[in-house]
Design a protein around this motif. Structure first.
Motif, PDB file in Angstrom:
ATOM      1  N   HIS A 145       0.003 -11.511  -1.617  1.00 50.51           N
ATOM      2  CA  HIS A 145       1.049 -10.598  -1.167  1.00 50.51           C
ATOM      3  C   HIS A 145       1.384 -10.950   0.284  1.00 50.51           C
ATOM      4  O   HIS A 145       0.536 -10.807   1.170  1.00 50.51           O
ATOM      5  CB  HIS A 145       0.580  -9.150  -1.255  1.00 50.51           C
ATOM      6  CG  HIS A 145       0.422  -8.659  -2.669  1.00 50.51           C
ATOM      7  ND1 HIS A 145      -0.713  -8.902  -3.413  1.00 50.51           N
ATOM      8  CD2 HIS A 145       1.277  -7.955  -3.458  1.00 50.51           C
ATOM      9  CE1 HIS A 145      -0.563  -8.355  -4.611  1.00 50.51           C
ATOM     10  NE2 HIS A 145       0.632  -7.778  -4.669  1.00 50.51           N
ATOM     11  N   ARG A 157      -5.817 -11.309   6.112  1.00 53.27           N
ATOM     12  CA  ARG A 157      -6.270  -9.920   6.002  1.00 53.27           C
ATOM     13  C   ARG A 157      -5.096  -8.972   5.708  1.00 53.27           C
ATOM     14  O   ARG A 157      -4.109  -9.362   5.105  1.00 53.27           O
ATOM     15  CB  ARG A 157      -7.017  -9.507   7.270  1.00 53.27           C
ATOM     16  CG  ARG A 157      -8.336 -10.254   7.453  1.00 53.27           C
ATOM     17  CD  ARG A 157      -9.049  -9.806   8.694  1.00 53.27           C
ATOM     18  NE  ARG A 157      -8.353 -10.215   9.906  1.00 53.27           N
ATOM     19  CZ  ARG A 157      -8.783  -9.949  11.129  1.00 53.27           C
ATOM     20  NH1 ARG A 157      -9.908  -9.286  11.291  1.00 53.27           N
ATOM     21  NH2 ARG A 157      -8.100 -10.375  12.172  1.00 53.27           N
ATOM     22  N   GLU A 158      -5.270  -7.710   6.130  1.00 47.54           N
ATOM     23  CA  GLU A 158      -4.281  -6.676   5.813  1.00 47.54           C
ATOM     24  C   GLU A 158      -3.331  -6.467   6.989  1.00 47.54           C
ATOM     25  O   GLU A 158      -3.114  -5.341   7.428  1.00 47.54           O
ATOM     26  CB  GLU A 158      -4.994  -5.365   5.458  1.00 47.54           C
ATOM     27  CG  GLU A 158      -5.927  -5.475   4.265  1.00 47.54           C
ATOM     28  CD  GLU A 158      -5.171  -5.751   2.970  1.00 47.54           C
ATOM     29  OE1 GLU A 158      -4.330  -4.937   2.580  1.00 47.54           O
ATOM     30  OE2 GLU A 158      -5.418  -6.808   2.357  1.00 47.54           O
ATOM     31  N   PRO A 180       2.783  -0.462  -0.419  1.00 52.93           N
ATOM     32  CA  PRO A 180       2.512  -0.269  -1.850  1.00 52.93           C
ATOM     33  C   PRO A 180       3.736  -0.434  -2.727  1.00 52.93           C
ATOM     34  O   PRO A 180       3.612  -0.786  -3.898  1.00 52.93           O
ATOM     35  CB  PRO A 180       1.967   1.167  -1.906  1.00 52.93           C
ATOM     36  CG  PRO A 180       2.414   1.817  -0.643  1.00 52.93           C
ATOM     37  CD  PRO A 180       2.464   0.735   0.375  1.00 52.93           C
ATOM     38  N   GLU A 231       3.880  -4.059  -4.123  1.00 56.90           N
ATOM     39  CA  GLU A 231       2.721  -4.604  -4.829  1.00 56.90           C
ATOM     40  C   GLU A 231       3.120  -5.456  -6.024  1.00 56.90           C
ATOM     41  O   GLU A 231       2.487  -6.468  -6.313  1.00 56.90           O
ATOM     42  CB  GLU A 231       1.793  -3.477  -5.297  1.00 56.90           C
ATOM     43  CG  GLU A 231       0.568  -3.988  -6.026  1.00 56.90           C
ATOM     44  CD  GLU A 231      -0.434  -2.902  -6.350  1.00 56.90           C
ATOM     45  OE1 GLU A 231      -1.359  -3.162  -7.137  1.00 56.90           O
ATOM     46  OE2 GLU A 231      -0.301  -1.785  -5.803  1.00 56.90           O
ATOM     47  N   PRO A 234       1.003  -7.130   2.865  1.00 56.98           N
ATOM     48  CA  PRO A 234      -0.159  -6.586   2.158  1.00 56.98           C
ATOM     49  C   PRO A 234       0.178  -5.318   1.386  1.00 56.98           C
ATOM     50  O   PRO A 234       0.898  -4.450   1.882  1.00 56.98           O
ATOM     51  CB  PRO A 234      -1.160  -6.317   3.287  1.00 56.98           C
ATOM     52  CG  PRO A 234      -0.345  -6.242   4.534  1.00 56.98           C
ATOM     53  CD  PRO A 234       0.811  -7.169   4.332  1.00 56.98           C
ATOM     54  N   LYS A 235      -0.356  -5.247   0.187  1.00 55.48           N
ATOM     55  CA  LYS A 235      -0.050  -4.101  -0.673  1.00 55.48           C
ATOM     56  C   LYS A 235      -0.623  -2.804  -0.136  1.00 55.48           C
ATOM     57  O   LYS A 235      -0.131  -1.720  -0.451  1.00 55.48           O
ATOM     58  CB  LYS A 235      -0.541  -4.364  -2.099  1.00 55.48           C
ATOM     59  CG  LYS A 235      -2.005  -4.706  -2.251  1.00 55.48           C
ATOM     60  CD  LYS A 235      -2.311  -5.043  -3.705  1.00 55.48           C
ATOM     61  CE  LYS A 235      -3.792  -5.348  -3.935  1.00 55.48           C
ATOM     62  NZ  LYS A 235      -4.190  -6.599  -3.235  1.00 55.48           N
ATOM     63  N   SER A 236      -1.657  -2.913   0.707  1.00 55.61           N
ATOM     64  CA  SER A 236      -2.222  -1.699   1.296  1.00 55.61           C
ATOM     65  C   SER A 236      -1.246  -1.043   2.273  1.00 55.61           C
ATOM     66  O   SER A 236      -1.234   0.184   2.409  1.00 55.61           O
ATOM     67  CB  SER A 236      -3.526  -2.024   2.018  1.00 55.61           C
ATOM     68  OG  SER A 236      -3.299  -2.957   3.060  1.00 55.61           O
ATOM     69  N   LEU A 237      -0.439  -1.858   2.939  1.00 54.57           N
ATOM     70  CA  LEU A 237       0.535  -1.333   3.896  1.00 54.57           C
ATOM     71  C   LEU A 237       1.899  -1.112   3.260  1.00 54.57           C
ATOM     72  O   LEU A 237       2.695  -0.301   3.746  1.00 54.57           O
ATOM     73  CB  LEU A 237       0.675  -2.282   5.089  1.00 54.57           C
ATOM     74  CG  LEU A 237      -0.581  -2.543   5.916  1.00 54.57           C
ATOM     75  CD1 LEU A 237      -0.279  -3.521   7.042  1.00 54.57           C
ATOM     76  CD2 LEU A 237      -1.135  -1.239   6.477  1.00 54.57           C
TER      77      LEU A 237
END
Length: 242
Positions: free
Chosen positions: A48, A77-78, A56, A59, A51-54
């Motif tokens: 990604h 990393r994220e 969503p 994703e 990042p999918k954490s930031l």
């Protein structure tokens, strides 16, 4: 980094499971890390960009996917990725942004100035392409850095031997095919292109042989010189910076 074109999504909506995007990505980009350029038949993952954490909402978004090895992905990393602040292989001519050396180093291109120089340095920091073992505090990170440098050096030597063999046997089409097969099975597109600088015919074959490279439009057809700025044929956000 090798510039690539991912092309339009193979489906009309976002992927419910992003892992299912791996097969079409490999088909279009080859089994190579989009950042370090290693060929990885295994341990290659859907990456990604944002990042999918930031993000969503991205994703399952095709335009947010590349392919990456565990090491590049873990170094990245994220972290949020402002498209205007880094060079990315799906929208910029990343081959024109960086230089590869016989000793395994990767550095920003010596032709870069001003804002583009800053972007190249931020890209190297984000991905860790220029990581040095002496700067790493973790033993595993030191080993990864040394291994990547070693692989680049070995690839450079293979490319030099192949170049010298071709120069000694001009017109040997079977040997040309063997060299192209060796390059694609080894990876590190940018190293092969650098070693074969001046051999337009071989560079053109390499551009065609590495999936997704010719469609990027980042190399002149007649000369194989880098097109700058990148055409960014899919009009991706922040593209065409170099």
């Amino acid at each position: 980094m090798r510039p690539v074109r991912r092309g339009p999504s193979p489906i009309s909506h976002d992927f419910e499971d992003y892992r299912k995007a791996k097969e079409p990505l490999v088909e279009r980009l080859g089994m190579y890390c989009s950042y370090c350029e290693r060929r990885l038949p295994t341990s290659l993952h859907v990456e990604h960009i944002q990042p999918k954490s930031l993000h969503p909402d991205l994703e399952g978004r095709w335009e947010n996917f590349l392919l990456a090895c565990v090491n590049c992905n873990s170094h990245k990393r994220e972290r949020d990725v402002p498209f205007t602040d880094v060079f990315l292989p799906d929208r910029d001519n990343t081959f024109a942004a960086f230089e590869y050396s016989k000793d395994g180093r990767v550095d920003r291109s010596g032709s870069l100035r001003g804002r583009k120089l800053g972007i190249a340095l931020r890209t190297l920091a984000l991905i860790g392409l220029d990581r040095k073992a002496k700067d790493e505090t973790d033993d595993n990170a030191k080993a990864v850095a040394l291994d990547l440098v070693s692989q680049r050096m070995q690839t450079w030597m293979k490319a030099e031997v192949a170049r010298d063999d071709l120069q000694a046997q001009p017109g040997n089409e079977a040997l040309v095919r063997q060299v192209v097969e060796l390059a694609t099975s080894t990876g590190f597109f940018s190293i092969w292109m650098t070693v074969f600088e001046g051999d337009t015919a071989m560079r053109s074959r390499l551009i065609d042989a590495f999936a997704g490279t010719r469609p990027s439009g980042c190399f002149e057809v007649a000369t194989t010189r880098p097109e700058s700025p990148a055409p960014n044929p899919d009009a991706l956000a922040g593209g065409g910076k170099i």
